[in-house]
Design a protein around this motif. Structure first.
Motif, PDB file in Angstrom:
ATOM      1  N   TRP A 241     -57.734 -78.791  23.905  1.00 33.77           N
ATOM      2  CA  TRP A 241     -58.965 -78.021  23.754  1.00 33.77           C
ATOM      3  C   TRP A 241     -59.017 -76.886  24.768  1.00 33.77           C
ATOM      4  O   TRP A 241     -59.415 -75.766  24.436  1.00 33.77           O
ATOM      5  N   LEU A 242     -58.581 -77.144  26.004  1.00 30.83           N
ATOM      6  CA  LEU A 242     -58.573 -76.101  27.024  1.00 30.83           C
ATOM      7  C   LEU A 242     -57.595 -74.985  26.677  1.00 30.83           C
ATOM      8  O   LEU A 242     -57.839 -73.817  27.005  1.00 30.83           O
ATOM      9  N   GLU A 243     -56.495 -75.328  26.007  1.00 27.60           N
ATOM     10  CA  GLU A 243     -55.535 -74.303  25.619  1.00 27.60           C
ATOM     11  C   GLU A 243     -56.158 -73.271  24.689  1.00 27.60           C
ATOM     12  O   GLU A 243     -55.759 -72.105  24.691  1.00 27.60           O
ATOM     13  N   GLY A 244     -57.129 -73.693  23.911  1.00 27.88           N
ATOM     14  CA  GLY A 244     -57.767 -72.785  22.975  1.00 27.88           C
ATOM     15  C   GLY A 244     -58.902 -71.968  23.569  1.00 27.88           C
ATOM     16  O   GLY A 244     -59.479 -71.130  22.870  1.00 27.88           O
ATOM     17  N   GLN A 245     -59.223 -72.189  24.850  1.00 32.84           N
ATOM     18  CA  GLN A 245     -60.315 -71.470  25.492  1.00 32.84           C
ATOM     19  C   GLN A 245     -59.787 -70.228  26.216  1.00 32.84           C
ATOM     20  O   GLN A 245     -58.609 -70.120  26.539  1.00 32.84           O
ATOM     21  N   GLN A 246     -60.696 -69.290  26.467  1.00 31.71           N
ATOM     22  CA  GLN A 246     -60.321 -68.107  27.222  1.00 31.71           C
ATOM     23  C   GLN A 246     -60.040 -68.477  28.679  1.00 31.71           C
ATOM     24  O   GLN A 246     -60.510 -69.486  29.186  1.00 31.71           O
ATOM     25  N   PHE A 247     -59.288 -67.598  29.348  1.00 32.79           N
ATOM     26  CA  PHE A 247     -58.897 -67.880  30.726  1.00 32.79           C
ATOM     27  C   PHE A 247     -60.116 -68.022  31.631  1.00 32.79           C
ATOM     28  O   PHE A 247     -60.151 -68.894  32.503  1.00 32.79           O
ATOM     29  N   ARG A 248     -61.129 -67.187  31.451  1.00 31.09           N
ATOM     30  CA  ARG A 248     -62.325 -67.262  32.296  1.00 31.09           C
ATOM     31  C   ARG A 248     -63.049 -68.592  32.106  1.00 31.09           C
ATOM     32  O   ARG A 248     -63.535 -69.183  33.069  1.00 31.09           O
ATOM     33  N   ALA A 249     -63.097 -69.041  30.864  1.00 28.33           N
ATOM     34  CA  ALA A 249     -63.738 -70.337  30.604  1.00 28.33           C
ATOM     35  C   ALA A 249     -62.954 -71.465  31.266  1.00 28.33           C
ATOM     36  O   ALA A 249     -63.541 -72.387  31.851  1.00 28.33           O
ATOM     37  N   GLY A 250     -61.630 -71.387  31.199  1.00 30.95           N
ATOM     38  CA  GLY A 250     -60.807 -72.397  31.860  1.00 30.95           C
ATOM     39  C   GLY A 250     -60.990 -72.377  33.361  1.00 30.95           C
ATOM     40  O   GLY A 250     -61.043 -73.439  34.008  1.00 30.95           O
TER      41      GLY A 250
END
Length: 278
Positions: A53-62
């Motif tokens: 799920w984290l792989e699909g998020q934007q870098f800032r969100a991560g």
């Protein structure tokens, strides 16, 4: 003595009340620790889903999510620093993963430091006073070698959250402590980011089933772990030497932080030269 007189001494709290407060604080910490452990077990059971799920998020969100996660594991009743520090390298590669790791840990360290100083001095002070090793570290932290101890302790396997609690009840200046802590954690963070990135490499090796790839991966892991163990051993030795040297220069009583008073005078215990502190 009238209350308006400067320097008036307040009556001491009854022993039964003091014990009740200490017991209540410990029960609360135990309840939080159990809840955190159950949450950690739940996370570990679905870690693959979370990472995907984290792989699909934007870098800032991560970056934000990792910062929140590091805040949660920066307290003495939580665990998972080492495992969590591998995840940014796995998701973002070595360089960006290292940036996420350094930033997130700094945020978590600062948050734990401020929260402990504001609300958790009582239970943390009781914990330190009840442990000879932690009391020895506190004595040095409040001396001239305080920042050196922070740097060396960050290289040792003392639990991350416990270190944060010990440093929070010392007299270290916050910004100097945060900067020294960040530098001290950097070597292990570099290794963890690299190891995290090699996990993705291992997946590529398994998919291609290359013997040369397996060998290269095993050698990389071996040298990385060997370097980490060497750093830990050297830091362990230097930290013990610093504590013993400080104690040798302090012939009298030492002041150990108290949660109810500014200082609490306790008799310094002579430490054998070969005693390990971590």
């Amino acid at each position: 003595m009238p209350s308006g007189v400067r320097g008036a001494v307040l009556p001491e709290e009854p022993l039964s009340v003091s014990r009740f407060r200490a017991c209540s604080a410990r029960c609360c910490l135990l309840a939080v620790a159990v809840g955190t452990a159950l949450g950690g077990v739940a996370f570990w059971s679905c870690r693959r889903l979370v990472l995907r799920w984290l792989e699909g998020q934007q870098f800032r969100a991560g970056l934000l999510l990792f910062s929140l996660a590091f805040i949660l594991i920066s307290f003495p009743w939580t665990w998972g620093y080492t495992l969590l520090s591998l995840a940014p390298g796995y998701l973002y590669g070595f360089q960006r993963g290292l940036a996420v790791l350094v930033f997130g840990v700094a945020v978590g360290t600062l948050a734990a430091h401020l929260v402990t100083q504001r609300w958790l001095l009582a239970p943390m002070g009781a914990l330190v006073r009840g442990n000879a090793k932690l009391s020895a570290i506190i004595r040095v932290l409040d001396g001239t070698s305080g920042l050196k101890v922070v740097f060396l302790a960050r290289l040792t396997p003392i639990p991350f959250g416990l270190q944060n609690a010990v440093f929070a009840i010392s007299k270290l200046e916050t910004l100097h402590y945060l900067a020294t802590s960040t530098v001290g954690l950097l070597p292990s963070q570099i290794l963890n980011s690299y190891l995290g990135s090699t996990v993705r490499t291992l997946e590529d090796v398994v998919n291609h089933r290359s013997p040369e790839g397996y060998l290269a991966f095993i050698l990389q892991i071996f040298f990385s772990v060997a370097m980490m163990l060497y750093l830990v051993r050297r830091a362990h030795q230097e930290l013990n030497k610093t504590i013993q040297a400080h104690d040798a220069k302090q012939p009298g009583d030492e002041a150990v932080p108290d949660n109810d008073k500014e200082t609490h005078s306790t008799k310094r215990t002579n430490v054998p030269p070969d005693m390990d502190f971590v």
